[in-house]
Design a protein around this motif. Structure first.
Motif: not given
Ligand code: C5P
Ligand code: MG
Length: 210
Positions: A89-118
């Protein structure tokens, strides 16, 4: 190397997680073969609130684990490990919700994930191979957050201050700071720490050669 390595980058809001992760990703993506590296933000998994009125959305505690759909993130990590691509999903901070678009992420050997509560989520933690905590002083984070939220996330100074006192700061002490102990590495200064960026880049290159 066939197995996916998942590298998690966590830390306070505006600590420099995104810059740290993006710098590593951007500096490697063109150098490596296609499908070697991908990046996903925890913020993409904030719950959809399109059914709620705006007045309600502004009251949500966005620094509590319940604000996220971590189950979907976990499912996506499992899919990516199995070699399948996912629609993030993609997020819209100004609207405080998900936007209609999604982003295709392909499988990868190295995956970086980032976020406050991970690193505070037990089930997600089991998926992470390398856990990094960005440890930036909270006053620096607050200054950056004020500037960023007003310039990029459609906020007023008053709203940033109120949200910081009501939820951002207390949730940092309740959930984020204790999760530092789950980290393998603690990095000071976030996106500005060139030595730490180079060390993670070297580790990634080493893993890809194995
Ligand atoms: O990029 P960063 O890690 O700072 O993003 C997480 C922050 O985004 C959280 O601290 C949360 O308070 C904030 N947020 C917000 N409004 C939303 C969603 C998240 O202020 N609608
Ligand atoms: Mg960020």
């Amino acid at each position: 190397m066939t197995r996916t390595t998942i590298i998690a980058i966590a830390g306070a809001s505006a600590s420099g997680k995104s810059l740290f992760s993006q710098t590593i990703y951007n500096e490697l993506v063109n150098e490596l073969e296609p499908g070697a590296i991908a990046i996903i933000e925890e913020d993409a998994y904030y719950k959809d609130q399109s059914h709620l009125p705006m007045a309600h959305r502004t009251q949500t505690n966005y620094d509590h684990p319940d604000a996220f759909e971590h189950e979907l993130m976990l499912e996506h990590l499992t899919q990516l490990r199995s070699g399948n691509s996912v629609e993030v999903p993609t997020y819209d901070y100004a609207q405080h919700t998900r936007s209609d678009k999604t982003r295709r992420v392909p499988a990868a050997k190295i995956l970086i994930v980032e976020g406050i509560l991970l690193l505070s989520d037990k089930a997600l933690n089991k998926e992470f191979d390398i856990k990094v905590f960005i440890d930036t002083p909270l006053d620096i984070c607050l200054m950056r957050r004020m500037q960023r939220d007003m310039e990029q996330r459609g906020r007023t100074l008053q709203s940033v201050v109120e949200q910081y006192q009501a939820t951002v700061r207390p949730m940092f002490y309740q959930f984020i700071e204790p999760s530092k102990h789950n980290a393998d590495l603690v990095v000071t200064r976030g996106g500005m720490n060139r030595v730490a960026i180079d060390i993670i880049k070297s580790k990634i290159k080493y893993l890809l050669q194995e």
